[in-house]
Motif scaffolding. Structure first.
Motif, PDB file in Angstrom:
ATOM      1  N   PRO A 189       0.952  -1.283   0.157  1.00  0.00           N
ATOM      2  CA  PRO A 189       0.015   0.041   0.089  1.00  0.00           C
ATOM      3  C   PRO A 189       1.094   1.144  -0.010  1.00  0.00           C
ATOM      4  CG  PRO A 189      -0.155  -1.083   2.190  1.00  0.00           C
ATOM      5  CD  PRO A 189       0.553  -2.018   1.341  1.00  0.00           C
ATOM      6  N   TRP A 193      -2.776   5.126   1.742  1.00  0.00           N
ATOM      7  CA  TRP A 193      -3.665   4.221   2.120  1.00  0.00           C
ATOM      8  C   TRP A 193      -4.069   4.265   3.553  1.00  0.00           C
ATOM      9  CZ3 TRP A 193      -6.396   0.585  -0.487  1.00  0.00           C
ATOM     10  CH2 TRP A 193      -6.948  -0.483   0.040  1.00  0.00           C
ATOM     11  N   LEU A 205      -9.948   4.366  -8.892  1.00  0.00           N
ATOM     12  CA  LEU A 205      -8.486   4.856  -9.104  1.00  0.00           C
ATOM     13  C   LEU A 205      -8.571   5.450 -10.513  1.00  0.00           C
ATOM     14  CD1 LEU A 205      -5.574   4.814  -8.696  1.00  0.00           C
ATOM     15  CD2 LEU A 205      -5.424   2.605  -9.463  1.00  0.00           C
ATOM     16  N   VAL A 236      -9.067   8.393  -5.963  1.00  0.00           N
ATOM     17  CA  VAL A 236      -7.600   8.289  -5.882  1.00  0.00           C
ATOM     18  C   VAL A 236      -6.901   8.648  -7.202  1.00  0.00           C
ATOM     19  CG1 VAL A 236      -5.236   7.323  -5.265  1.00  0.00           C
ATOM     20  CG2 VAL A 236      -7.544   6.975  -3.867  1.00  0.00           C
ATOM     21  N   GLU A 267       3.077   0.028  -5.471  1.00  0.00           N
ATOM     22  CA  GLU A 267       2.062   0.846  -4.946  1.00  0.00           C
ATOM     23  C   GLU A 267       0.979   1.087  -5.802  1.00  0.00           C
ATOM     24  OE1 GLU A 267       5.932   1.764  -2.935  1.00  0.00           O
ATOM     25  OE2 GLU A 267       5.229   1.891  -4.724  1.00  0.00           O
ATOM     26  N   LEU A 271      -3.046  -0.327  -5.598  1.00  0.00           N
ATOM     27  CA  LEU A 271      -4.248   0.375  -5.791  1.00  0.00           C
ATOM     28  C   LEU A 271      -5.105  -0.196  -6.832  1.00  0.00           C
ATOM     29  CD1 LEU A 271      -2.941   4.070  -5.397  1.00  0.00           C
ATOM     30  CD2 LEU A 271      -4.254   2.625  -3.669  1.00  0.00           C
ATOM     31  N   ALA A 275      -9.005  -1.375  -5.957  1.00  0.00           N
ATOM     32  CA  ALA A 275     -10.010  -0.420  -6.241  1.00  0.00           C
ATOM     33  C   ALA A 275     -11.278  -1.031  -6.731  1.00  0.00           C
ATOM     34  CB  ALA A 275      -9.796   0.424  -7.557  1.00  0.00           C
TER      35      ALA A 275
END
Length: 377
Positions: A189, A193, A205, A236, A267, A271, A275
């Motif tokens: 993460p 996060w 995302l 995000v 990372e 995500l 998501a």
């Protein structure tokens, strides 16, 4: 056999890592194969380039040509001049180019001018949109290279229709998926996060970088407005440098829009995997989302990866922001389509590529390498 592998921009790095691993495996079996890694420097920002070498454990390049910056023409010319010089000093048996970035086209032209064979990984994909620089790069590269490693039967068909002989087309799968499978156990993460208390399937995302979506600030604002007004979830948004300029011009703010710097591979894939859905104008992310079984909404009017739509989790939304609304409703009500993984996207593409390269080129070069001492791996 000496292979020169070319990488220049972030999408390339995800494709060359597993190929290098496959070459090293063959070296351990005392095969006559070696490689040089040439970084063209097309992406010269550490956040867009350097982190990927570290995250994906790609060895340091043998040379960085420093060909980044400038207009498309200036960048192409700089890379061609510098790559030609490198090939004069380190002539190889084959140049391996990947994807559809400027470096791929420029290095293909330079190598072919020196009568060095070129093999193209991810050949044959087409969007049909000649306003995209990537489409021009694909068409030019595939018009002059020698062997074509493809990700799908659709790509094969494009090449056959353009007159490429069947024996030069090799359906091998997708090296980006090799990278995905090889690194899934390592994803982690990002700092945000825990900072904003994200949880799995409870955020979107977003990635945007194409001119049609970000060059006009008011169009970008409308896209963000429609997205944020049709969901209550956080969004995000790791921001590409190109997009950040436009966001700064707008002064756009929304409590649910989580703007972040570009992320490292480990990372970012974390995500993607967690998501609710990915909303993007990228091509490669649609492939990763498909394999991870994450719904994907593509903000473009065409795609060079139709298998992510016909087989995978992707839907082509278009660039009209209002088109987002029915797709967001499908996500909200749990009515997203069923999907599967395209054939040969199994994590074993790179060994197929290396095996085929050895079959094609080794007989022609083994005598030249009869006294070659392989480096320790």
């Amino acid at each position: 056999m000496l292979i020169t592998i070319v990488a220049g921009a972030r999408p390339n790095f995800m494709k060359i890592g597993p190929i290098i691993n496959a070459i090293k495996f063959q070296q351990e079996r005392d095969r006559y194969i070696n490689y040089r890694l040439v970084h063209t420097g097309q992406h010269y920002d550490q956040k867009m380039s350097g982190n990927f070498f570290h995250d994906l454990r790609i060895p340091e390049p043998d040379i960085n040509l420093g060909g980044g910056g400038g207009t498309q023409a200036e960048q192409t010319a700089a890379i061609m001049v510098k790559f030609e010089k490198d090939l004069f000093e380190n002539r190889s048996d084959v140049v391996l180019v990947v994807g559809d970035v400027t470096s791929t086209m420029a290095c293909t032209i330079a190598a072919k001018k020196l009568c060095i064979p070129v093999a193209h990984v991810e050949a044959g994909i087409r969007s049909g949109d000649m306003t995209m620089p990537e489409e021009i790069n694909r068409v030019v590269t595939d018009s002059i290279c020698d062997h074509f490693f493809t990700t799908s039967e659709v790509a094969n068909e494009h090449l056959l229709k353009s007159g490429v002989p069947d024996n030069r087309i090799h359906l091998v799968g997708n090296t980006m998926i090799d990278t995905l499978y090889q690194n899934l156990h390592r994803i982690r993460p990002p700092r945000l996060w825990s900072q904003i208390k994200l949880s799995s399937s409870n955020y979107f995302l977003l990635t945007l970088h194409r001119p049609s979506n970000v060059d006009h600030p008011q169009d970008l604002k409308k896209m963000l407005d429609v997205l944020l007004s049709n969901t209550n979830l956080p969004v995000v948004f790791p921001v590409h440098p190109r997009t950040k300029i436009r966001l700064d011009e707008l002064g756009y703010r929304n409590d649910r829009l989580i703007v972040a710097d570009p992320m490292g591979y480990l990372e970012f894939i974390f995500l993607v995997k967690n998501a609710k859905a990915v909303i993007t104008d990228s091509g490669g992310i649609t492939e990763e989302a498909t394999v991870l079984n994450v719904p994907c909404l593509t903000l473009r009017n065409s795609t060079e990866r139709p298998e992510t739509i016909t087989i995978g989790t992707n839907e082509l939304v278009g660039t009209n922001p209002s088109n987002l609304i029915p797709f967001l409703e499908k996500l909200r009500t749990g009515k997203w389509k069923k999907s599967s993984i395209p054939p040969l996207w199994d994590g074993k593409t790179s060994p197929r590529i290396v095996s085929k390269l050895m079959t094609i080129y080794q007989n022609e070069t083994i005598e030249a390498y009869s006294g070659f001492s392989m480096p320790s791996s």
